[in-house]
Write a protein that holds these residues in place. Structure first.
Motif, PDB file in Angstrom:
ATOM      1  N   LEU A  57      39.040  52.006  46.093  1.00 14.67           N
ATOM      2  CA  LEU A  57      39.450  50.657  45.699  1.00 14.67           C
ATOM      3  C   LEU A  57      38.910  49.574  46.628  1.00 14.67           C
ATOM      4  CD1 LEU A  57      43.214  51.355  44.901  1.00 14.67           C
ATOM      5  CD2 LEU A  57      41.301  51.302  43.299  1.00 14.67           C
ATOM      6  N   ILE A  58      38.457  49.963  47.810  1.00 17.34           N
ATOM      7  CA  ILE A  58      38.043  48.969  48.800  1.00 17.34           C
ATOM      8  C   ILE A  58      36.948  48.036  48.291  1.00 17.34           C
ATOM      9  CG2 ILE A  58      36.861  48.715  51.040  1.00 17.34           C
ATOM     10  CD1 ILE A  58      38.620  50.944  52.115  1.00 17.34           C
ATOM     11  N   PRO A  59      35.870  48.520  47.631  1.00 25.50           N
ATOM     12  CA  PRO A  59      34.853  47.590  47.127  1.00 25.50           C
ATOM     13  C   PRO A  59      35.414  46.558  46.152  1.00 25.50           C
ATOM     14  CG  PRO A  59      34.023  49.836  47.073  1.00 25.50           C
ATOM     15  CD  PRO A  59      35.484  49.926  47.374  1.00 25.50           C
ATOM     16  N   ILE A  60      36.360  46.970  45.301  1.00 23.51           N
ATOM     17  CA  ILE A  60      36.966  46.040  44.351  1.00 23.51           C
ATOM     18  C   ILE A  60      37.789  44.990  45.082  1.00 23.51           C
ATOM     19  CG2 ILE A  60      38.540  45.844  42.379  1.00 23.51           C
ATOM     20  CD1 ILE A  60      37.848  48.758  41.706  1.00 23.51           C
ATOM     21  N   LEU A  61      38.573  45.430  46.064  1.00 18.91           N
ATOM     22  CA  LEU A  61      39.390  44.505  46.838  1.00 18.91           C
ATOM     23  C   LEU A  61      38.525  43.518  47.612  1.00 18.91           C
ATOM     24  CD1 LEU A  61      42.056  47.034  48.181  1.00 18.91           C
ATOM     25  CD2 LEU A  61      42.341  45.362  46.346  1.00 18.91           C
ATOM     26  N   LEU A  62      37.439  44.004  48.197  1.00 24.21           N
ATOM     27  CA  LEU A  62      36.537  43.128  48.941  1.00 24.21           C
ATOM     28  C   LEU A  62      35.873  42.115  48.010  1.00 24.21           C
ATOM     29  CD1 LEU A  62      34.796  45.632  51.404  1.00 24.21           C
ATOM     30  CD2 LEU A  62      36.738  44.119  51.842  1.00 24.21           C
ATOM     31  N   TYR A  63      35.555  42.546  46.789  1.00 21.28           N
ATOM     32  CA  TYR A  63      34.934  41.641  45.814  1.00 21.28           C
ATOM     33  C   TYR A  63      35.853  40.455  45.516  1.00 21.28           C
ATOM     34  CZ  TYR A  63      33.303  39.888  41.304  1.00 21.28           C
ATOM     35  OH  TYR A  63      32.890  39.062  40.278  1.00 21.28           O
ATOM     36  N   PHE A  64      37.138  40.736  45.281  1.00 19.40           N
ATOM     37  CA  PHE A  64      38.074  39.654  44.987  1.00 19.40           C
ATOM     38  C   PHE A  64      38.359  38.799  46.221  1.00 19.40           C
ATOM     39  CE2 PHE A  64      39.209  42.352  41.300  1.00 19.40           C
ATOM     40  CZ  PHE A  64      39.074  41.393  40.312  1.00 19.40           C
ATOM     41  N   LEU A  65      38.324  39.420  47.403  1.00 16.24           N
ATOM     42  CA  LEU A  65      38.579  38.656  48.628  1.00 16.24           C
ATOM     43  C   LEU A  65      37.462  37.663  48.932  1.00 16.24           C
ATOM     44  CD1 LEU A  65      40.187  41.223  51.088  1.00 16.24           C
ATOM     45  CD2 LEU A  65      41.157  39.072  50.300  1.00 16.24           C
TER      46      LEU A  65
END
Length: 374
Positions: A174-182
């Motif tokens: 999930l980290i890439p998705i979270l970083l994208y939104f951040l």
């Protein structure tokens, strides 16, 4: 701190690599050669005697095992050739610290400051407590370049290996998705996420106890869910609040207002702050910070370095750095001086006094922690 002053403040080059290497091996041998230091490490040492050998591994039931497959395989490899847990623990310390030290050297403007922050925050837990999870983190760190370059096939390949080491590594997917939104300026997705977690947090025990057993999950996953989620929420401690929210928020503000690092790592600090805030609602979220804390420490050290470089006087730089480190240490160290209600002893007794091979000395207070199930 002497190495920090010599190499990070005065930027002396002579002997820097050698000092860094010596520090690495010091960290490895303190952990690897320890004897009954850290409650989890004590449990692993006892369980090690029951690990299957490579020959017995073919008949091993992975589906119903409490440990994850890759850890079982590594344990079987060492159990086949060595009867003493010290060899597995030393291998663990070599690999975990190598992964972290390489990342500090490659991406840290001040690698020795990184080491100090590492020692004050998660060195003890990675090397004496969460052994399987820290090994999963060490594997995940290998995916960092893939993450930065958006090479998703090798990135998720490493994440999968990390997941086979410890189930909590499912978070890394999930980290890439979270970083994208951040990286987005809109706060709406994060407000919705926080509201969702608040709702889940107030109903987490019901979800785990009543709903999960109805799903088609194997015994190991149900066991893990029960361990990490099926318990009452703990109160918000001052140490957790400082460590997970106050200090990372301070560093982010300092960077945006003064240091202005323009670092790619800033999104990891934002993610650390977000997960840290959520950990106040659901305590188990604190475990997820393990997968981003290395990047957060590098970012923190880089911001502090840029800040003190704006000060011309060397002595003032040293004092400023010391104050930052003391501020950083308040949160992590407060837990060590907290008294465990079950046995009436302070938590630092889990690790102090230190005992190592070949002396193999046991300490009564530490055995009390172990026997109480702490």
């Amino acid at each position: 701190m002497l190495l920090v002053v010599v190499y990070d403040i005065y930027t002396i080059k002579i002997g820097k690599r050698s000092s860094y290497l010596v520090t690495y091996f010091l960290f490895v041998f303190v952990a690897g050669l320890s004897f009954r230091v850290g409650i989890d490490a004590m449990r692993y040492a006892v369980e090690y005697k029951n690990y299957p050998t490579l020959l017995a591994l073919r008949n091993f039931d992975f589906n119903n095992a409490n440990d994850d497959p890759l850890w079982v395989c590594i344990g079987a490899l060492f159990r086949t050739f060595f009867d003493d847990f010290i060899f597995l623990h030393t291998f663990h310390a070599l690999l975990v610290n190598l992964s972290i030290f390489i990342l500090f050297w490659r991406y840290g403007k001040s690698p020795f400051i990184c080491i100090v922050l590492y020692f004050l925050s998660f060195y003890i837990f990675f090397n004496f407590e969460t052994l399987r999870e820290s090994l999963a983190v060490a594997i995940y760190i290998l995916s960092f370049d893939f993450l930065l370059r958006k090479r998703w096939i090798p990135y998720f390949g490493v994440c999968l290996i990390s997941f086979f080491m410890h189930s909590s590594a499912i978070f890394t997917f999930l980290i890439p998705i979270l970083l994208y939104f951040l990286r987005k300026r809109s706060l709406v997705p994060w407000l919705l996420l926080v509201l969702f977690v608040v709702f889940i947090g107030s109903n987490i025990n019901t979800f785990v106890v009543d709903i999960l057993p109805r799903l088609a999950l194997n015994e190991r996953i149900l066991y893990k869910a029960g361990v990490y989620f099926g318990r009452e929420s703990i109160g918000i401690s001052t140490g957790v609040l400082l460590k997970n929210v106050v200090f990372p928020l301070t560093i982010l503000v300092l960077d945006m207002r003064v240091s202005k690092s323009n670092s790619d790592l800033i999104v990891f600090a934002k993610l650390f702050l977000l997960i840290g805030f959520l950990s106040l609602i659901i305590p188990v979220f604190d475990r997820l910070l393990n997968y981003i804390i290395v990047f957060y420490v590098i970012y923190t050290a880089n911001v502090i370095t840029l800040f003190i470089q704006k000060i011309s006087e060397r002595s003032v730089q040293a004092v400023g750095l010391l104050l930052f480190i003391l501020f950083f240490a308040i949160g992590p160290l407060s837990w060590f001086y907290t008294i465990d209600d079950r046995i009436g002893e302070r938590n630092y007794n889990r690790y102090y006094p230190y005992s190592g091979y070949p002396f193999n000395k046991e300490f009564y207070t530490r055995e009390k922690f172990y026997n109480s199930g702490s």
